[in-house]
Design an enzyme around this catalytic site. Structure first.
Site, PDB file in Angstrom:
ATOM      1  N   SER A   8      22.136 -20.330  59.728  1.00 59.19           N
ATOM      2  CA  SER A   8      20.688 -20.580  59.600  1.00 59.19           C
ATOM      3  C   SER A   8      19.927 -20.253  60.884  1.00 59.19           C
ATOM      4  O   SER A   8      20.280 -20.712  61.972  1.00 59.19           O
ATOM      5  CB  SER A   8      20.509 -22.060  59.218  1.00 59.19           C
ATOM      6  OG  SER A   8      19.388 -22.622  59.825  1.00 59.19           O
TER       7      SER A   8
HETATM    8  N1  LIG Z   1      10.897 -24.809  59.120  1.00 52.78           N
HETATM    9  C1  LIG Z   1      12.199 -25.425  59.068  1.00 52.78           C
HETATM   10  C2  LIG Z   1      13.048 -24.672  58.066  1.00 52.78           C
HETATM   11  C3  LIG Z   1      14.328 -25.402  57.749  1.00 52.78           C
HETATM   12  C4  LIG Z   1      15.004 -24.855  56.507  1.00 52.78           C
HETATM   13  O1  LIG Z   1      14.335 -24.436  55.544  1.00 52.78           O
HETATM   14  N2  LIG Z   1      16.328 -24.859  56.500  1.00 52.78           N
HETATM   15  C5  LIG Z   1      17.065 -24.417  55.339  1.00 52.78           C
HETATM   16  C6  LIG Z   1      18.331 -23.709  55.796  1.00 52.78           C
HETATM   17  S1  LIG Z   1      17.945 -22.295  56.777  1.00 52.78           S
HETATM   18  C7  LIG Z   1      17.449 -25.637  54.528  1.00 52.78           C
HETATM   19  O2  LIG Z   1      17.734 -26.675  55.077  1.00 52.78           O
HETATM   20  N3  LIG Z   1      17.472 -25.527  53.203  1.00 52.78           N
HETATM   21  C8  LIG Z   1      17.854 -26.594  52.328  1.00 52.78           C
HETATM   22  C9  LIG Z   1      16.696 -27.348  51.727  1.00 52.78           C
HETATM   23  O3  LIG Z   1      15.523 -27.060  52.071  1.00 52.78           O
HETATM   24  O4  LIG Z   1      16.927 -28.220  50.902  1.00 52.78           O
HETATM   25  C10 LIG Z   1      12.827 -25.385  60.467  1.00 52.78           C
HETATM   26  O5  LIG Z   1      12.459 -24.504  61.241  1.00 52.78           O
HETATM   27  O6  LIG Z   1      13.640 -26.256  60.786  1.00 52.78           O
END
Ligand SMILES: N[C@@H](CCC(=O)N[C@@H](CS)C(=O)NCC(=O)O)C(=O)O
Length: 216
Positions: A11
């Site tokens: 990620s």
């Molecule tokens: N804007 C957030 C984005 C975080 C994000 O979307 N992470 C994804 C993985 S890259 C995630 O956790 N997805 C699972 C979900 O949203 O349930 C950051 O920069 O921390």
């Protein structure tokens, strides 16, 4: 007291936090979250982060998520006086501007373009690609005559932007055609502490995930 980071190696937001922690010399206790099996949706995780995203940082019971909020917290708490997040208001505003540009424009547009292809089998959308190119042109302009994204030295802005830009290596976007970005990308790869460990390895995992998803 160790600082826990709940993360996934591939990620980009997680790689941003790994880069910042290395640069600030903060030891992280890494805790893998298995998104595929819904570990982030379990009650224990939702207690830490009701938004169920990675990265999530837990420092002595204090839980914080959103990668850019995490890295500024780490700099404020553990990096007093560090040039990574300068205290002088204008210099700090410049770093913040680049961080918001990254989350709101550059990485956002890349996600809008690329992730529906990877995770939804959608065809490439030329209009969305044009928006990514516009954002890259802006980044290239910000880097004109500047060694780093927010001035003459490495800052949190570079660590956030490099995680986003490097992710484009997994796509058909040729960001190296922008001369300032190319030069900056090479410079950050050379100068960010433990770049390979903090971003390179996870980037490789991201590329493999993309390859496998695109095969399906
Ligand atoms: N804007 C957030 C984005 C975080 C994000 O979307 N992470 C994804 C993985 S890259 C995630 O956790 N997805 C699972 C979900 O949203 O349930 C950051 O920069 O921390």
């Amino acid at each position: 007291m160790p600082v826990d980071l709940y993360y996934v190696p591939g990620s980009a937001p997680c790689r941003t936090v790994l880069l910042a922690a290395k640069a600030l010399n903060v030891d992280l206790n890494l805790k893998l979250v298995d998104l595929h099996h819904g570990e982030h949706l379990k009650p224990e995780y939702l207690k830490l982060n009701p938004q169920h995203t990675v990265p999530t940082l837990v420092d002595d019971g204090f839980s914080i998520w959103e990668s850019r909020a995490i890295i500024t917290y780490l700099a404020n708490k553990y990096g007093k006086g560090s040039s990574l997040y300068p205290e002088e208001p204008k210099a700090r505003a410049m770093v913040d501007q680049r961080l918001y540009f990254d989350i709101g424009t550059l990485y956002q547009r890349f996600s809008d373009y690329f992730y529906p292809q990877v995770f939804g089998g959608a065809p490439a959308d030329k209009e969305k690609l044009a928006k990514v190119e516009d954002a890259l042109k802006l980044l290239d302009l910000f880097l004109e005559g500047q060694k780093f994204a927010a001035g003459p030295s490495l800052t949190l802005a570079d660590l956030s932007l490099v995680a986003s830009v490097s992710s484009m290596e997994a796509s058909d976007i040729n960001f190296t055609k922008y001369n300032n970005i190319k030069r900056w990308y090479e410079t950050v790869q050379r100068t960010a502490p433990s770049y390979e460990e903090a971003n390179g390895k996870g980037l490789q995992a991201f590329k493999e995930l993309v390859k496998n998803m695109m095969k399906k």
